[in-house]
Design a protein around this motif. Structure first.
Motif, PDB file in Angstrom:
ATOM      1  N   TYR A   3      29.830 -10.425 -24.231  1.00  0.00           N
ATOM      2  CA  TYR A   3      30.571  -9.803 -23.401  1.00  0.00           C
ATOM      3  C   TYR A   3      30.892 -10.007 -21.897  1.00  0.00           C
ATOM      4  N   VAL A   4      31.982  -9.626 -21.410  1.00  0.00           N
ATOM      5  CA  VAL A   4      32.248 -10.016 -20.154  1.00  0.00           C
ATOM      6  C   VAL A   4      32.028  -8.714 -19.354  1.00  0.00           C
ATOM      7  N   VAL A  57      31.638 -16.526 -12.477  1.00  0.00           N
ATOM      8  CA  VAL A  57      32.235 -15.883 -11.531  1.00  0.00           C
ATOM      9  C   VAL A  57      33.702 -15.841 -11.365  1.00  0.00           C
ATOM     10  N   VAL A  58      34.641 -15.202 -11.878  1.00  0.00           N
ATOM     11  CA  VAL A  58      36.091 -15.396 -11.511  1.00  0.00           C
ATOM     12  C   VAL A  58      36.497 -14.206 -10.664  1.00  0.00           C
ATOM     13  N   TRP A  59      36.937 -14.533  -9.422  1.00  0.00           N
ATOM     14  CA  TRP A  59      37.380 -13.602  -8.190  1.00  0.00           C
ATOM     15  C   TRP A  59      38.878 -13.534  -8.226  1.00  0.00           C
ATOM     16  N   ALA A  77      43.774  -2.509  -8.714  1.00  0.00           N
ATOM     17  CA  ALA A  77      42.461  -3.445  -8.791  1.00  0.00           C
ATOM     18  C   ALA A  77      42.003  -3.462 -10.463  1.00  0.00           C
ATOM     19  N   ARG A  78      42.076  -2.189 -11.186  1.00  0.00           N
ATOM     20  CA  ARG A  78      41.703  -2.107 -12.455  1.00  0.00           C
ATOM     21  C   ARG A  78      42.752  -2.981 -13.251  1.00  0.00           C
ATOM     22  N   GLU A  79      43.921  -2.842 -13.073  1.00  0.00           N
ATOM     23  CA  GLU A  79      45.006  -3.531 -14.011  1.00  0.00           C
ATOM     24  C   GLU A  79      44.977  -4.931 -13.649  1.00  0.00           C
ATOM     25  N   THR A  80      44.667  -5.508 -12.505  1.00  0.00           N
ATOM     26  CA  THR A  80      44.870  -7.028 -12.337  1.00  0.00           C
ATOM     27  C   THR A  80      43.403  -7.465 -13.021  1.00  0.00           C
ATOM     28  N   LEU A  81      42.517  -6.757 -12.903  1.00  0.00           N
ATOM     29  CA  LEU A  81      41.113  -7.227 -13.698  1.00  0.00           C
ATOM     30  C   LEU A  81      41.314  -7.189 -15.032  1.00  0.00           C
ATOM     31  N   ALA A  85      40.633 -10.689 -17.331  1.00  0.00           N
ATOM     32  CA  ALA A  85      39.685 -10.390 -18.379  1.00  0.00           C
ATOM     33  C   ALA A  85      40.066 -10.986 -19.614  1.00  0.00           C
ATOM     34  N   LEU A  86      41.159 -10.180 -20.002  1.00  0.00           N
ATOM     35  CA  LEU A  86      41.874 -10.437 -21.539  1.00  0.00           C
ATOM     36  C   LEU A  86      42.434 -11.965 -21.381  1.00  0.00           C
ATOM     37  N   GLU A  87      42.845 -12.574 -20.597  1.00  0.00           N
ATOM     38  CA  GLU A  87      43.584 -13.874 -20.843  1.00  0.00           C
ATOM     39  C   GLU A  87      42.461 -14.750 -20.492  1.00  0.00           C
ATOM     40  N   GLY A  88      41.568 -14.848 -19.402  1.00  0.00           N
ATOM     41  CA  GLY A  88      40.330 -15.642 -19.354  1.00  0.00           C
ATOM     42  C   GLY A  88      39.589 -15.791 -20.298  1.00  0.00           C
TER      43      GLY A  88
END
Length: 218
Positions: A3-4, A57-59, A77-81, A85-88
């Motif tokens: 999981y991430v 860690v990805v910032w 913040a939540r939408e950017t993450l 996360a989905l792409e990375g």
């Protein structure tokens, strides 16, 4: 279980940096990747922490030129993450969304989630203590397991009407609730994890099922 971890770091969350990393270090099953979001002032502190080097860690940088109000800031913040996360992490099936000042008490919480999880489940949202007012429960996304299918299908968004804004996790949660109640999507909402919350004065509040019976909903 792979999981991430996804966590928005607000500019005022400098006080919980040690708490955040110390708690993650205790977890028996660490995340594959940790996605964080915030301004330079907290990036240097969180990434400079000795424990940060133990993890992938990805910032995601917050735009320093924008000074939005609370709801637009947290929604962004939540939408950017979510997108990062989905792409990375394209092979990841489950995502754990937590705020840096709120952590599970049990070090085996991933194994506990595995106990709750089943094939049709797409979200497990665990109630947690609210910052304000004390003694209330928040049913937001500050501690939530979500399946990739749901995270891909429902973005974080906001709405503004006559100067009044709502967003962050409120609209997201309403859509997900509707999917679960009306359209047969499987979700769990309730008390599933004992948590601890650290306040900006350093006080740590513990939250268990007995506490949830005494609290009021926010």
């Amino acid at each position: 279980m792979k999981y991430v971890l996804v966590s928005p770091i607000g500019p005022q969350k400098h006080y919980c940096c040690d708490f955040f990393w110390a708690e993650i270090d205790k977890w028996e099953v660490p995340p594959e990747t940790i996605y964080l979001y915030g301004k330079t002032v907290v990036k240097e502190q969180y990434l400079g922490h000795p424990s940060a080097a133990k993890y992938d860690v990805v910032w995601m940088m917050e735009d320093e030129s924008i000074i939005p109000r609370f709801i637009p800031a947290t929604t962004m913040a939540r939408e950017t993450l979510r997108r990062a996360a989905l792409e990375g992490s394209p092979e990841c099936e489950w995502f754990l969304l937590v705020d840096p000042d709120l952590m599970p008490i049990r070090s085996d919480h991933v194994q506990v989630f595995n106990h709750y999880k089943y094939d049709e489940l797409v979200v497990l949202l665990s109630w947690h203590p609210s910052r304000y007012p004390k003694g209330s429960i928040r049913r937001g996304t500050s501690f939530m397991w979500t399946h990739r299918d749901l995270l891909e299908g429902v973005p974080f968004t906001m709405a503004t009407v006559r100067g009044q804004s709502t967003g962050d996790d409120l609209i997201w949660r309403a859509i997900v609730r509707q999917l679960c109640v009306k359209d047969g999507i499987e979700g769990k909402f309730g008390f599933y994890f004992e948590t601890k919350h650290i306040a900006d004065d350093g006080e740590v509040q513990f939250f268990n099922e007995e506490d949830s019976d005494r609290c009021v909903f926010k």
